[in-house]
Design a protein around this motif. Structure first.
Motif, short mmCIF file in Angstrom:
data_model
loop_
_atom_site.label_atom_id
_atom_site.label_comp_id
_atom_site.label_asym_id
_atom_site.label_seq_id
_atom_site.Cartn_x
_atom_site.Cartn_y
_atom_site.Cartn_z
N TRP A 1 3.41 -0.89 4.65
CA TRP A 1 2.02 -1.28 4.84
C TRP A 1 1.61 -2.22 3.71
O TRP A 1 1.76 -1.88 2.54
CB TRP A 1 1.11 -0.06 4.83
CG TRP A 1 1.26 0.82 6.03
CD1 TRP A 1 0.50 0.78 7.17
CD2 TRP A 1 2.20 1.89 6.21
NE1 TRP A 1 0.93 1.76 8.05
CE2 TRP A 1 1.96 2.46 7.48
CE3 TRP A 1 3.22 2.42 5.42
CZ2 TRP A 1 2.70 3.53 7.97
CZ3 TRP A 1 3.96 3.48 5.90
CH2 TRP A 1 3.70 4.03 7.17
N ASP B 1 0.83 -1.20 0.00
CA ASP B 1 0.00 0.00 0.00
C ASP B 1 0.87 1.26 0.00
O ASP B 1 0.63 2.18 -0.76
CB ASP B 1 -0.92 -0.02 1.22
CG ASP B 1 -1.97 1.08 1.16
OD1 ASP B 1 -2.67 1.15 0.14
OD2 ASP B 1 -2.07 1.86 2.12
N VAL C 1 -5.24 -4.63 6.60
CA VAL C 1 -3.92 -4.00 6.48
C VAL C 1 -3.01 -4.55 7.57
O VAL C 1 -3.43 -4.74 8.70
CB VAL C 1 -4.01 -2.46 6.62
CG1 VAL C 1 -2.62 -1.83 6.58
CG2 VAL C 1 -4.89 -1.87 5.54
N ARG D 1 -1.64 -4.48 2.09
CA ARG D 1 -3.10 -4.46 2.10
C ARG D 1 -3.65 -5.62 1.27
O ARG D 1 -3.10 -5.98 0.24
CB ARG D 1 -3.59 -3.14 1.52
CG ARG D 1 -5.10 -3.00 1.42
CD ARG D 1 -5.52 -1.66 0.86
NE ARG D 1 -5.19 -0.56 1.73
CZ ARG D 1 -5.95 -0.16 2.76
NH1 ARG D 1 -7.06 -0.80 3.03
NH2 ARG D 1 -5.58 0.87 3.49
N ASP E 1 -3.31 -1.11 10.73
CA ASP E 1 -2.82 0.00 9.93
C ASP E 1 -2.23 1.04 10.88
O ASP E 1 -2.93 1.93 11.35
CB ASP E 1 -3.99 0.59 9.12
CG ASP E 1 -3.54 1.62 8.10
OD1 ASP E 1 -2.37 2.05 8.15
OD2 ASP E 1 -4.37 1.99 7.26
#
Length: 195
Positions: free
Chosen positions: A156, A124, A163, A158, A181
């Motif tokens: 990160w 991400d 996440v 996803r 996250d």
């Protein structure tokens, strides 16, 4: 009607489990790759970098056989412009821009070649000490140094709405995997204590 609702709910739960398992597997596979590159840099006494290609959604390692006197971002921040001037080091690094960045090439080891992500999982964003905000496009390099130091970073991953955040410890190279996250901490850019 109740049976249909139960079947749909059960299917969604199983689908969520598969999604979370794929994300978790990819997060731990990436954490293992980071630890592996960290180990290779220390063992081979060479600089490495892990390139996260956010367009192609893959990552690969590169290595550099030139090991000039190199200031990490933390060391440069500690030293400051005045300290660099006192030591005769320009803004491009101790030996000029090319030397401070080094000449990197793809590593010949199969374990360090480009790795695509699992189906449905994507990088991400990536945050390192070299950017003031998380990068969402292009390529981002995570540096590994012969002395065991690693650039501080957050990555990160996803998969759908799920996440996971990987946090790289700059002093040890450890990767902490969080099933959430995470927000970038306020002390992300703080100077490390002397090693």
């Amino acid at each position: 009607m109740a049976i249909v609702v139960l079947v749909v709910a059960g299917s969604l739960y199983l689908l969520g489990s598969v999604t979370n398992q794929q994300l978790r597997s990819e997060a731990f596979r990436m954490a293992g790759s980071i630890r592996f590159v960290h180990g290779r840099a220390a063992i081979n006494r060479m600089r490495y970098q892990l390139i996260f290609d956010l367009e192609q959604q893959r990552y690969s390692a590169q290595c550099s056989e030139d090991n000039p006197v190199f200031l990490t971002a933390e060391a440069e921040r500690r030293m400051g412009a005045r300290g660099r001037a006192q030591r005769g080091i320009g803004d491009d690094g101790p030996l000029g821009a090319e030397a401070s960045q080094g000449r990197f090439m793809d590593c010949s080891e199969a374990l360090l070649s480009a790795r695509p992500l699992s189906h449905g999982v994507r990088i991400d964003r990536v945050m390192t000490v070299f950017s003031r905000e998380a990068e969402r496009e292009g390529e981002v390099a995570l540096g590994f140094y012969p002395d065991g130091f690693v650039d501080r970073a957050m990555i990160w991953l996803r998969h759908g709405e799920a996440v996971m955040t990987l946090v790289v410890d700059p002093m040890t190279g450890r990767v902490h995997v969080h099933a959430e996250d995470l927000v970038v901490p306020r002390d992300f850019f703080d100077v490390e204590t002397e090693r």
